[in-house]
Each structure stands twice: as C-alpha cells, then as structure tokens.
Design a protein around this motif. Sequence first.
Motif, PDB file in Angstrom:
ATOM      1  N   GLU A 135       0.822  -1.214   0.000  1.00 51.24           N
ATOM      2  CA  GLU A 135       0.000   0.000   0.000  1.00 51.24           C
ATOM      3  C   GLU A 135       0.855   1.263   0.000  1.00 51.24           C
ATOM      4  O   GLU A 135       0.466   2.290  -0.547  1.00 51.24           O
ATOM      5  CB  GLU A 135      -0.930  -0.025   1.227  1.00 51.24           C
ATOM      6  N   GLY A 136       2.064   1.196   0.574  1.00 51.25           N
ATOM      7  CA  GLY A 136       2.920   2.376   0.658  1.00 51.25           C
ATOM      8  C   GLY A 136       3.778   2.620  -0.562  1.00 51.25           C
ATOM      9  O   GLY A 136       4.584   3.562  -0.572  1.00 51.25           O
ATOM     10  N   LEU A 137       3.628   1.804  -1.613  1.00 55.69           N
ATOM     11  CA  LEU A 137       4.469   1.953  -2.799  1.00 55.69           C
ATOM     12  C   LEU A 137       4.307   3.323  -3.448  1.00 55.69           C
ATOM     13  O   LEU A 137       5.280   3.910  -3.930  1.00 55.69           O
ATOM     14  CB  LEU A 137       4.136   0.851  -3.812  1.00 55.69           C
ATOM     15  N   GLY A 138       3.087   3.844  -3.452  1.00 59.13           N
ATOM     16  CA  GLY A 138       2.856   5.155  -4.055  1.00 59.13           C
ATOM     17  C   GLY A 138       3.638   6.244  -3.360  1.00 59.13           C
ATOM     18  O   GLY A 138       4.184   7.148  -4.012  1.00 59.13           O
ATOM     19  N   HIS A 146      -2.234   8.747  -5.286  1.00 57.08           N
ATOM     20  CA  HIS A 146      -1.218   7.702  -5.154  1.00 57.08           C
ATOM     21  C   HIS A 146      -0.641   7.611  -3.740  1.00 57.08           C
ATOM     22  O   HIS A 146       0.208   6.752  -3.489  1.00 57.08           O
ATOM     23  CB  HIS A 146      -0.059   7.972  -6.124  1.00 57.08           C
ATOM     24  N   LEU A 147      -1.091   8.473  -2.825  1.00 59.67           N
ATOM     25  CA  LEU A 147      -0.377   8.607  -1.560  1.00 59.67           C
ATOM     26  C   LEU A 147      -1.015   7.871  -0.389  1.00 59.67           C
ATOM     27  O   LEU A 147      -0.321   7.256   0.407  1.00 59.67           O
ATOM     28  CB  LEU A 147      -0.223  10.088  -1.212  1.00 59.67           C
ATOM     29  N   HIS A 148      -2.337   7.964  -0.259  1.00 58.99           N
ATOM     30  CA  HIS A 148      -2.980   7.362   0.906  1.00 58.99           C
ATOM     31  C   HIS A 148      -4.453   7.115   0.596  1.00 58.99           C
ATOM     32  O   HIS A 148      -5.079   7.919  -0.110  1.00 58.99           O
ATOM     33  CB  HIS A 148      -2.846   8.292   2.126  1.00 58.99           C
ATOM     34  N   PRO A 149      -5.041   6.011   1.108  1.00 55.47           N
ATOM     35  CA  PRO A 149      -6.455   5.722   0.811  1.00 55.47           C
ATOM     36  C   PRO A 149      -7.402   6.857   1.192  1.00 55.47           C
ATOM     37  O   PRO A 149      -8.393   7.102   0.497  1.00 55.47           O
ATOM     38  CB  PRO A 149      -6.728   4.467   1.658  1.00 55.47           C
ATOM     39  N   ILE A 150      -7.132   7.541   2.302  1.00 56.74           N
ATOM     40  CA  ILE A 150      -8.001   8.652   2.702  1.00 56.74           C
ATOM     41  C   ILE A 150      -8.016   9.736   1.633  1.00 56.74           C
ATOM     42  O   ILE A 150      -9.067  10.319   1.322  1.00 56.74           O
ATOM     43  CB  ILE A 150      -7.537   9.229   4.055  1.00 56.74           C
ATOM     44  N   LEU A 151      -6.840   9.994   1.043  1.00 57.17           N
ATOM     45  CA  LEU A 151      -6.760  11.022   0.001  1.00 57.17           C
ATOM     46  C   LEU A 151      -7.372  10.533  -1.300  1.00 57.17           C
ATOM     47  O   LEU A 151      -8.087  11.282  -1.982  1.00 57.17           O
ATOM     48  CB  LEU A 151      -5.290  11.415  -0.209  1.00 57.17           C
ATOM     49  N   SER A 152      -7.114   9.284  -1.680  1.00 56.40           N
ATOM     50  CA  SER A 152      -7.655   8.770  -2.945  1.00 56.40           C
ATOM     51  C   SER A 152      -9.178   8.699  -2.901  1.00 56.40           C
ATOM     52  O   SER A 152      -9.840   8.881  -3.925  1.00 56.40           O
ATOM     53  CB  SER A 152      -7.051   7.404  -3.267  1.00 56.40           C
ATOM     54  N   PHE A 188     -11.866   7.028  -5.456  1.00 54.73           N
ATOM     55  CA  PHE A 188     -11.231   5.714  -5.530  1.00 54.73           C
ATOM     56  C   PHE A 188     -11.231   5.069  -4.148  1.00 54.73           C
ATOM     57  O   PHE A 188     -10.862   5.693  -3.157  1.00 54.73           O
ATOM     58  CB  PHE A 188      -9.790   5.834  -6.036  1.00 54.73           C
ATOM     59  N   ASP A 189     -11.648   3.796  -4.097  1.00 57.21           N
ATOM     60  CA  ASP A 189     -11.723   3.096  -2.816  1.00 57.21           C
ATOM     61  C   ASP A 189     -10.353   2.825  -2.211  1.00 57.21           C
ATOM     62  O   ASP A 189     -10.200   2.739  -0.997  1.00 57.21           O
ATOM     63  CB  ASP A 189     -12.471   1.761  -2.981  1.00 57.21           C
ATOM     64  N   ARG A 190      -9.357   2.636  -3.090  1.00 54.58           N
ATOM     65  CA  ARG A 190      -8.005   2.352  -2.616  1.00 54.58           C
ATOM     66  C   ARG A 190      -7.013   3.251  -3.342  1.00 54.58           C
ATOM     67  O   ARG A 190      -7.339   3.887  -4.346  1.00 54.58           O
ATOM     68  CB  ARG A 190      -7.645   0.878  -2.860  1.00 54.58           C
ATOM     69  N   LEU A 236      -5.919  -0.477 -17.298  1.00 56.10           N
ATOM     70  CA  LEU A 236      -6.725  -0.439 -16.086  1.00 56.10           C
ATOM     71  C   LEU A 236      -5.865   0.014 -14.913  1.00 56.10           C
ATOM     72  O   LEU A 236      -4.690  -0.338 -14.830  1.00 56.10           O
ATOM     73  CB  LEU A 236      -7.303  -1.832 -15.793  1.00 56.10           C
ATOM     74  N   PRO A 237      -6.428   0.795 -13.981  1.00 53.38           N
ATOM     75  CA  PRO A 237      -5.634   1.246 -12.837  1.00 53.38           C
ATOM     76  C   PRO A 237      -5.195   0.077 -11.968  1.00 53.38           C
ATOM     77  O   PRO A 237      -5.872  -0.950 -11.897  1.00 53.38           O
ATOM     78  CB  PRO A 237      -6.595   2.182 -12.089  1.00 53.38           C
ATOM     79  N   VAL A 238      -4.052   0.256 -11.319  1.00 52.33           N
ATOM     80  CA  VAL A 238      -3.518  -0.739 -10.387  1.00 52.33           C
ATOM     81  C   VAL A 238      -3.785  -0.228  -8.974  1.00 52.33           C
ATOM     82  O   VAL A 238      -3.221   0.786  -8.567  1.00 52.33           O
ATOM     83  CB  VAL A 238      -2.007  -0.957 -10.594  1.00 52.33           C
ATOM     84  N   PHE A 239      -4.665  -0.918  -8.244  1.00 54.13           N
ATOM     85  CA  PHE A 239      -4.942  -0.531  -6.864  1.00 54.13           C
ATOM     86  C   PHE A 239      -3.985  -1.258  -5.931  1.00 54.13           C
ATOM     87  O   PHE A 239      -3.528  -2.368  -6.210  1.00 54.13           O
ATOM     88  CB  PHE A 239      -6.393  -0.865  -6.498  1.00 54.13           C
ATOM     89  N   MET A 240      -3.678  -0.622  -4.792  1.00 53.85           N
ATOM     90  CA  MET A 240      -2.730  -1.200  -3.840  1.00 53.85           C
ATOM     91  C   MET A 240      -3.341  -1.217  -2.439  1.00 53.85           C
ATOM     92  O   MET A 240      -4.135  -0.327  -2.113  1.00 53.85           O
ATOM     93  CB  MET A 240      -1.438  -0.384  -3.842  1.00 53.85           C
TER      94      MET A 240
END
Length: 277
Positions: free
Chosen positions: A173-176, A190-196, A201-203, A236-240
């Motif tokens: 999850e921290g790769l971004g 790309h930084l944190h689920p709360i921001l995305s 975006f869910d993730r 397609l987007p890559v979710f982490m």
Amino acid sequence: MPSLLTLYRKIFFGRKPGWDQQPLPSVFVKATNVSVSAKKVAQYAEVCQFNFDKHILPPTYLYVLAFRLHATIFTHEAMTFPLLGMIHLKNSISVYRQVNVTEHVDVQCELSDSRTTDSGLEFDLVSKIYVADELVWEAFSTYLYRIEGKKRIRPPRASKMAWENVQQWTLPEGLGRQYANASGDYNLIHLHPILSKRFGFDRVLAHGMWSKARSMAYLMQFVGDKPFKLDVEFKLPVFMPSEVTFGYESIEGGKQFEMRDIKGRRPHLTGELTYLS
C-alpha cells in the motif's frame, strides 16, 4: 527546474472555469543545464527495481525531469479545465544513448496537439532531452480530459500473447508514497487511501509511470546499452495493496509485454520494446 510541490498546489487548489471547447494552443517550456542527484536516482532505482551502477541513469528516470515541465504546462492559463482525474493514456520513450548521472542536460517539452474523441479531450506532450546539442532521449505522452456525457470505453481484455514464464509482483500500500518520494510526483490519489477516496477511488492507485518503469527494469536484461523505444498504453488502474503479473514474448526486433491482474485476465499495461539499431 520548477518545484512540483508548488505546481501541485496550483493544480489541486487553483480554480479553473472549465474547458472552453477550443483546441489547445501550442505551449513550449524548457529548462537548461539540469543536474540530477545520484542519491535520488538510487532511491528511484530501488523503488522500480533497476540495477543502478551509480553511473548510468535508468532510462525511465529522465521522465522524472520531463514531468516537471509537463506539470508546468498543466498549470498554464491555456489549460482552462480542472486537471484532477485527468488520465495518462499512453507513453512512448526513445533512448538514443545512455546518459551518465554526472552529465548536465537540457529538458524541453511542448504541448503539440489536441483533439476531441469519443471519451473527451486528448492532448499530446512531446519531451526531449539533450546533452549539449545531442538529442539523447525523447518521449511522447497522450493525456485524456474526460468530458461528462462522453462515451466510456469498455474494460479491456488481455491480448493473445503467450502467457508463459510469468512474473508475480507484490505491490504494498505504501508503494505510491515511496515512488512519490523518489520521483517528486505527489499526486494525491497515489499517496494514501483517505486522500484517494476524496477523488472517488476506494483504494490508493499505483503511478502509471511506476508500472512502466518496473516493466522496463525487468526488460533491461534484453537491452544492455542498445538504443531502443518503449511504447506502453495504460489500460486499467492498479490498486494497492495488490499483486500483479507480468509476461513477455519475443517479436521481430524486440519484445511484447503486459502487466495484468493476478489471474492474468485483465491488462493494466500493454507495451512493446523495439530495438533502434
């Protein structure tokens, strides 16, 4: 070189009236005598899995420099539409010779063309990097500003390429955040689920250019010091966090490759490596 943090403040917090339905004008920007930090290159190489010998730049690292000028164009007054949610459709990089970490470069970028498609407004950015008067690297990027009411493309399917000797890569999850620290690309999705989640975006999403760089890092074993061209389309987007698969097959004059989901059914990225000599 311009500060990406300053540019991102303009992108995320600036107000844009909306697209005025006009073709985009040509916009040209340039930065001269640019140097790179060997420490930052090593950080980038580690995140993208390049074998960095402390001398030769990973071929996709020069896009990090070019992207600063992309962001400068994104904030130009001619770009009257909001850039959040803008999609990077495809990217082509041509490497004419290797570049040493100690070399100073001139970087230039031009918004060269725009057009209305079934999905929205597409526009192209052409980036070039010179050492003295020698063109050593070139990139072509196509972006999409999606317009409400325009046609949405169906999810793509994987190609019929041979799917053998498949690599499996784990994306934490921290790769971004790691890629952002190395590249300077701090797009919030790309930084944190709360921001995305603020942008629908869910993730958290992986950077598209990380996916390209990670693919290139694997393909370097077939390149050596030869000049080459690397074309990719982002599908397609890559979710982490997630796991992805990567495979390639030999074609005349190069390699065909894809990054897919863990089941190998849907492509995140498709590409072709072509030797230039």
